[in-house]
Design a protein around this motif. Structure first.
Motif, PDB file in Angstrom:
ATOM      1  N   GLN A  70       0.815  -1.204   0.000  1.00  0.00           N
ATOM      2  CA  GLN A  70       0.000   0.000   0.000  1.00  0.00           C
ATOM      3  C   GLN A  70       0.852   1.259   0.000  1.00  0.00           C
ATOM      4  O   GLN A  70       0.494   2.263  -0.620  1.00  0.00           O
ATOM      5  CB  GLN A  70      -0.942  -0.016   1.217  1.00  0.00           C
TER       6      GLN A  70
ATOM      7  N   ARG B 256       2.011   1.591  -3.613  1.00  0.00           N
ATOM      8  CA  ARG B 256       0.871   2.059  -4.408  1.00  0.00           C
ATOM      9  C   ARG B 256       0.631   3.543  -4.169  1.00  0.00           C
ATOM     10  O   ARG B 256       0.395   4.310  -5.111  1.00  0.00           O
ATOM     11  CB  ARG B 256      -0.394   1.290  -4.032  1.00  0.00           C
TER      12      ARG B 256
ATOM     13  N   GLU C 106     -12.185  -7.915  -8.996  1.00  0.00           N
ATOM     14  CA  GLU C 106     -10.774  -7.578  -8.769  1.00  0.00           C
ATOM     15  C   GLU C 106     -10.159  -6.918  -9.997  1.00  0.00           C
ATOM     16  O   GLU C 106      -9.458  -5.907  -9.889  1.00  0.00           O
ATOM     17  CB  GLU C 106      -9.989  -8.850  -8.431  1.00  0.00           C
TER      18      GLU C 106
ATOM     19  N   SER D 182      -8.808  -3.066 -10.393  1.00  0.00           N
ATOM     20  CA  SER D 182      -7.452  -2.741 -10.827  1.00  0.00           C
ATOM     21  C   SER D 182      -7.473  -1.805 -12.031  1.00  0.00           C
ATOM     22  O   SER D 182      -6.641  -0.891 -12.137  1.00  0.00           O
ATOM     23  CB  SER D 182      -6.691  -4.024 -11.187  1.00  0.00           C
TER      24      SER D 182
ATOM     25  N   HIS E  76      -7.885   1.892 -11.002  1.00  0.00           N
ATOM     26  CA  HIS E  76      -6.667   2.504 -10.483  1.00  0.00           C
ATOM     27  C   HIS E  76      -5.614   2.668 -11.574  1.00  0.00           C
ATOM     28  O   HIS E  76      -4.910   3.685 -11.611  1.00  0.00           O
ATOM     29  CB  HIS E  76      -6.134   1.685  -9.308  1.00  0.00           C
TER      30      HIS E  76
ATOM     31  N   TYR F 287       3.567   0.585 -11.759  1.00  0.00           N
ATOM     32  CA  TYR F 287       2.273   0.306 -11.141  1.00  0.00           C
ATOM     33  C   TYR F 287       1.696  -1.012 -11.634  1.00  0.00           C
ATOM     34  O   TYR F 287       1.131  -1.782 -10.857  1.00  0.00           O
ATOM     35  CB  TYR F 287       1.301   1.451 -11.428  1.00  0.00           C
TER      36      TYR F 287
ATOM     37  N   ASP G  41      -0.022  -5.276 -10.113  1.00  0.00           N
ATOM     38  CA  ASP G  41      -1.414  -5.575 -10.414  1.00  0.00           C
ATOM     39  C   ASP G  41      -1.917  -6.852  -9.740  1.00  0.00           C
ATOM     40  O   ASP G  41      -2.988  -6.868  -9.139  1.00  0.00           O
ATOM     41  CB  ASP G  41      -1.611  -5.676 -11.933  1.00  0.00           C
TER      42      ASP G  41
ATOM     43  N   GLU H  68      -0.673  -8.435  -7.114  1.00  0.00           N
ATOM     44  CA  GLU H  68      -0.714  -8.268  -5.663  1.00  0.00           C
ATOM     45  C   GLU H  68      -1.920  -7.444  -5.233  1.00  0.00           C
ATOM     46  O   GLU H  68      -2.518  -7.697  -4.179  1.00  0.00           O
ATOM     47  CB  GLU H  68       0.568  -7.605  -5.177  1.00  0.00           C
ATOM     48  N   MET H  69      -2.299  -6.456  -6.037  1.00  0.00           N
ATOM     49  CA  MET H  69      -3.490  -5.672  -5.734  1.00  0.00           C
ATOM     50  C   MET H  69      -4.732  -6.554  -5.744  1.00  0.00           C
ATOM     51  O   MET H  69      -5.639  -6.402  -4.912  1.00  0.00           O
ATOM     52  CB  MET H  69      -3.640  -4.526  -6.744  1.00  0.00           C
ATOM     53  N   GLN H  70      -4.790  -7.475  -6.692  1.00  0.00           N
ATOM     54  CA  GLN H  70      -5.943  -8.363  -6.763  1.00  0.00           C
ATOM     55  C   GLN H  70      -5.985  -9.311  -5.564  1.00  0.00           C
ATOM     56  O   GLN H  70      -7.059  -9.608  -5.033  1.00  0.00           O
ATOM     57  CB  GLN H  70      -5.918  -9.134  -8.077  1.00  0.00           C
TER      58      GLN H  70
ATOM     59  N   LEU I 115      -6.355   4.714   0.377  1.00  0.00           N
ATOM     60  CA  LEU I 115      -5.568   3.510   0.632  1.00  0.00           C
ATOM     61  C   LEU I 115      -5.438   3.239   2.130  1.00  0.00           C
ATOM     62  O   LEU I 115      -5.401   2.074   2.550  1.00  0.00           O
ATOM     63  CB  LEU I 115      -4.194   3.631  -0.012  1.00  0.00           C
TER      64      LEU I 115
END
Length: 223
Positions: A86, A89, A137, A141, A144, A160, A164, A166-168, A206
Motif C-alpha cells: 500500500q 501504491r 478484482e 485494478s 486505479h 504500477y 497488479d 498483488e493488488m488483486q 488507501l
C-alpha cells in the motif's frame, strides 16, 4: 510479447500458470494451500518441467511461496507485506495524480475522464455479480490503472502494473469486509476527491482499505 513481428503463442507453462492464477485470485485455492507438482502434473496432463516453470512464474508474481523442503504453497496474508504494498501504491498513485493536477488542475481533459469513466462503468457492472469476484478484482485494478495512466508517465505506469496481481490478492482478502454494491460508488467518490484534493485523496483511500484489512486480520487472529 512478439517475435519477428508476430505475437508469441502462450506456452503450456503459461497456460497452466494462467489457470492457477485465476483459481488463486478467485479464492478457489485457499491461502497456504500446497501446490504439489505430482498432483498438478496429473491434473493438467503436462510434464514436471512445465509445472515447475508455471509455479516459478507464480512465485515471481508473489502469488505463491516456495520454501526449501516444504514445496510451493499459495501465498498467505502478510500484514507487513500488505502495508509495504500500500505504501508503494500510494507513492506511485500520488505522484501520478500530482502530475495530472500540475498539468490540468481539477479540470481534467475529457479524454482522460472518458477512460476513467469507462473503467468505473466496468466496475459497476462487475459489482452487480459479486459472486464472480475475479471480475471485480480486475475491474477494480482497471480503475486505479486508468488513473495512473492518465499522468502520461510510462515509467510510473510500468511500475504500477507490476503490482497488479498483488493488488488483486489484496482485494481478495478484503472481500469479506466489502459491500460490493457500494464499491463502485466509493470509487466514483474517490475520483471526485482526486480532482478536488489530489494526493491527499490517494492517501486517505488507501489508508482506509489497509486499516479495514488490518482490523479484520486482527479479529480473526484472536478468534
Amino acid at each position: 510479447m512478439t517475435t519477428g513481428g508476430r505475437s508469441a503463442r502462450p506456452t503450456r507453462a503459461d497456460r497452466v500458470a494462467s489457470d492457477l492464477r485465476d483459481r488463486i485470485l478467485a479464492g478457489a485455492l485457499a491461502p497456504g494451500a500446497p501446490l504439489r507438482e505430482v498432483e498438478l502434473e496429473e491434473h493438467y496432463g503436462v510434464s514436471r518441467h512445465t509445472i515447475r516453470r508455471a509455479l516459478s512464474a507464480l512465485v515471481a508474481e508473489r502469488l505463491a511461496t516456495s520454501r526449501s523442503y516444504s514445496g510451493v504453497t499459495v501465498v498467505e496474508l502478510d500484514l507487513e507485506g500488505v502495508v509495504a504494498l500500500q505504501e508503494l501504491r500510494c507513492a506511485l498513485e500520488s505522484e501520478a495524480v500530482r502530475l495530472l493536477r500540475e498539468r490540468h488542475g481539477s479540470r481534467w481533459p475529457s479524454g482522460t475522464l472518458t477512460v476513467i469513466g469507462s473503467a468505473l462503468d466496468a466496475l459497476d457492472e462487475a459489482c452487480r455479480l459479486p459472486e464472480d469476484w475475479l471480475a471485480v478484482e480486475r475491474a477494480h485494478s482497471r480503475v486505479h490503472r486508468s488513473i495512473v495512466d492518465a499522468a502520461g508517465s510510462d515509467r510510473i505506469s510500468e511500475a504500477y502494473r507490476s503490482l497488479d496481481v498483488e493488488m488483486q490478492v489484496f482485494l481478495l482478502h478484503l472481500r469479506p469486509e466489502l459491500d460490493a454494491s457500494s464499491l463502485a460508488a466509493d470509487h466514483r467518490d474517490f475520483v471526485d476527491d482526486l480532482r478536488a484534493t489530489g494526493a491527499a485523496a490517494v492517501r486517505s483511500h488507501l489508508a482506509r482499505s489497509t486499516a479495514l484489512l488490518s482490523a479484520s486480520h486482527g479479529s480473526r487472529s484472536q478468534s
